[in-house]
Design an enzyme around this catalytic site. Structure first.
Site, PDB file in Angstrom:
ATOM      1  N   TRP A  67       0.815  -1.212   0.000  1.00  0.00           N
ATOM      2  CA  TRP A  67       0.000   0.000   0.000  1.00  0.00           C
ATOM      3  C   TRP A  67       0.850   1.264   0.000  1.00  0.00           C
ATOM      4  O   TRP A  67       0.499   2.255  -0.637  1.00  0.00           O
ATOM      5  CB  TRP A  67      -0.992   0.006   1.172  1.00  0.00           C
ATOM      6  CG  TRP A  67      -2.053  -1.043   0.987  1.00  0.00           C
ATOM      7  CD1 TRP A  67      -2.217  -2.185   1.699  1.00  0.00           C
ATOM      8  CD2 TRP A  67      -3.061  -1.078  -0.040  1.00  0.00           C
ATOM      9  NE1 TRP A  67      -3.260  -2.920   1.197  1.00  0.00           N
ATOM     10  CE2 TRP A  67      -3.799  -2.277   0.129  1.00  0.00           C
ATOM     11  CE3 TRP A  67      -3.405  -0.227  -1.102  1.00  0.00           C
ATOM     12  CZ2 TRP A  67      -4.862  -2.631  -0.713  1.00  0.00           C
ATOM     13  CZ3 TRP A  67      -4.469  -0.583  -1.933  1.00  0.00           C
ATOM     14  CH2 TRP A  67      -5.170  -1.769  -1.729  1.00  0.00           C
ATOM     15  N   ASP A 114      -1.516   6.299   6.695  1.00  0.00           N
ATOM     16  CA  ASP A 114      -2.595   5.441   6.201  1.00  0.00           C
ATOM     17  C   ASP A 114      -2.858   4.369   7.268  1.00  0.00           C
ATOM     18  O   ASP A 114      -2.114   3.402   7.377  1.00  0.00           O
ATOM     19  CB  ASP A 114      -2.161   4.808   4.877  1.00  0.00           C
ATOM     20  CG  ASP A 114      -3.188   3.822   4.330  1.00  0.00           C
ATOM     21  OD1 ASP A 114      -4.219   3.585   5.014  1.00  0.00           O
ATOM     22  OD2 ASP A 114      -2.966   3.285   3.227  1.00  0.00           O
ATOM     23  N   LYS A 163     -12.084  -2.129   6.774  1.00  0.00           N
ATOM     24  CA  LYS A 163     -11.282  -3.065   7.551  1.00  0.00           C
ATOM     25  C   LYS A 163     -11.751  -3.072   9.012  1.00  0.00           C
ATOM     26  O   LYS A 163     -12.184  -4.079   9.519  1.00  0.00           O
ATOM     27  CB  LYS A 163      -9.798  -2.693   7.489  1.00  0.00           C
ATOM     28  CG  LYS A 163      -9.014  -3.213   6.289  1.00  0.00           C
ATOM     29  CD  LYS A 163      -9.412  -2.631   4.982  1.00  0.00           C
ATOM     30  CE  LYS A 163      -8.663  -3.184   3.787  1.00  0.00           C
ATOM     31  NZ  LYS A 163      -7.818  -2.232   3.118  1.00  0.00           N
TER      32      LYS A 163
HETATM   33  C1  LIG Z   1      -7.290  -1.699   1.934  1.00  0.00           C
HETATM   34  C2  LIG Z   1      -6.195  -0.671   2.052  1.00  0.00           C
HETATM   35  C3  LIG Z   1      -6.111   0.426   1.171  1.00  0.00           C
HETATM   36  C4  LIG Z   1      -7.065   0.616   0.012  1.00  0.00           C
HETATM   37  O1  LIG Z   1      -8.272   1.017   0.461  1.00  0.00           O
HETATM   38  P1  LIG Z   1      -9.452   1.419  -0.539  1.00  0.00           P
HETATM   39  O2  LIG Z   1     -10.494   1.894   0.406  1.00  0.00           O
HETATM   40  O3  LIG Z   1      -9.801   0.189  -1.296  1.00  0.00           O
HETATM   41  O4  LIG Z   1      -8.943   2.493  -1.426  1.00  0.00           O
HETATM   42  C5  LIG Z   1      -5.116   1.342   1.381  1.00  0.00           C
HETATM   43  N1  LIG Z   1      -4.237   1.212   2.386  1.00  0.00           N
HETATM   44  C6  LIG Z   1      -4.276   0.169   3.244  1.00  0.00           C
HETATM   45  C7  LIG Z   1      -3.273   0.078   4.340  1.00  0.00           C
HETATM   46  C8  LIG Z   1      -5.261  -0.797   3.101  1.00  0.00           C
HETATM   47  O5  LIG Z   1      -5.316  -1.832   3.947  1.00  0.00           O
END
Ligand SMILES: *Cc1c(COP(=O)(O)O)cnc(C)c1O
Length: 360
Positions: A102, A171, A195
């Site tokens: 990511w 993030d 998540k």
């Molecule tokens: C799942 C995830 C993403 C992507 O998320 P979206 O909502 O699908 O854009 C980005 N960063 C991390 C750490 C993730 O687990």
């Protein structure tokens, strides 16, 4: 009814108590005679639920008053672009830690808007640890530092923050609300909801006041944090159902002792699973350095990958679903977010142990 133990990395399991409450409100919500999906986001019932959700998240994370909380669409991925666009006035380049899949994507998107200085990069080793800060090549003049504290795919996590003078943008998609953090140490925190918060379609952005208000004229207006903050995230129609459901999850967490209490459960869940894997005489292994192991996403590999298909079929039959690892890592991955009870870990360990006994 037979609910499985759902180890999906995302969209992921939601607390049963929340789903039951949502089910009971599905046809008639909050005296409106309609579902929450069928009423105006500008009407009093929704406005009130939206404000309560924000307040509960503020309480859970102890978010200081000089931070805005935005309820946006576009996923965490949209923030890969929104962050450089909102912050590039602070300098011509930005520092990025490359610790997994990511962060790699965040870097690729940021490069379209700002010069990126990669401070560390573990792609060659296949993302098995987070390098110590002393080895990070931090620059003097960066606009901000971007980190991905939990890499969902490799299962690599770090809970420390580098000591820098620039805003830290993090993030937290797969680790938000899993353990206490000091929000005041961050410039921007963002997370896709699917998540550890609620359904897909909602993206939480927590942004410090002084970072708002310098958006370029020629970029998409809905990515401007000022536009969204001034409209209480209702410049256009927000994802109302996801916002409402996230609010239920926040209330559920509060009534269960908050982030501090769930962190203790998460620590115990992760410790139990890792210690079983480490004690399996190599039948199962986790490829991540011990000091960089995720509490939320636990990859494990079978010594004999010929058994993968049988493991997946057998675990599925035992009501343990979505254990297939990401194709880039192979093997299995158990995602064990807040909604996964200890009983799910115990059930998984029972299965793993029986499987091992059968194939030794
Ligand atoms: C799942 C995830 C993403 C992507 O998320 P979206 O909502 O699908 O854009 C980005 N960063 C991390 C750490 C993730 O687990």
């Amino acid at each position: 009814m037979s609910r499985i133990f759902n180890f999906s990395a995302g969209p992921a399991a939601l607390p049963l108590a929340v789903l039951e409450q949502v089910q009971s409100e599905m046809l008639e919500w909050n005296g409106t005679g309609a579902s929450v999906m069928e009423v105006s986001h500008r009407g009093a019932p929704f406005m009130q639920a939206a404000a309560q959700a924000e307040q509960d998240l503020r309480d859970l994370m102890h978010i200081p008053d000089n931070y805005k909380v935005l309820f946006l669409q576009g996923g965490a991925t949209s923030q890969f672009s929104a962050i450089p666009l909102n912050l590039k006035h602070l300098g011509g380049s930005a520092d990025y830690a490359h610790t997994g899949h990511w962060s790699k994507k965040a870097i690729a998107d940021a490069k379209r808007f700002i010069d990126v200085n990669v401070v560390c990069d573990t792609s060659e080793e296949g993302y098995k640890h987070v390098p110590a800060e002393s080895s990070w090549a931090l620059s003097d003049d960066s606009a901000y530092l971007h980190i991905t504290p939990n890499e969902t795919i490799a299962g690599v996590e770090f809970d420390w923050l580098p000591d820098v003078n620039v805003p830290i943008c993090a993030d937290l998609s797969s680790t938000i609300l899993s353990r206490p953090i000091d929000v005041a140490k961050y410039g921007i925190i963002y997370a896709g909801a699917q998540k550890n918060i609620g359904p897909a379609g909602l993206t939480i952005v927590i942004v410090r006041d002084d970072l708002i208000g310098h958006f370029p004229d020629d970029a998409p207006r809905l990515m401007d944090y000022q536009v969204m903050a001034e409209s209480d995230s209702m410049n256009n129609t927000p994802p109302t159902f996801a916002w409402y459901l996230a609010g239920k999850v926040f209330a559920w967490l509060k009534s269960n002792g908050g982030v501090e209490a769930v962190a203790e459960v998460n620590r115990a869940k992760a410790e139990k699973l890792y210690s079983y894997i480490d004690g399996s005489d190599g039948f199962y292994t986790n490829p991540v350095a011990v000091d960089s192991r995720s509490w939320m996403n636990v990859p494990f590999i079978l010594a004999n990958s010929d058994l993968d298909a049988e493991f997946l079929a057998g675990s599925h039959d035992a009501g343990l679903h979505a254990l297939k690892g990401h194709r880039s890592v192979g093997g299995m991955r158990a995602s064990i977010y807040n909604a996964m009870p200890m009983a799910g870990i115990d059930s998984l360990l029972d299965f793993m142990d029986q499987f091992k006994a059968k194939h030794r």
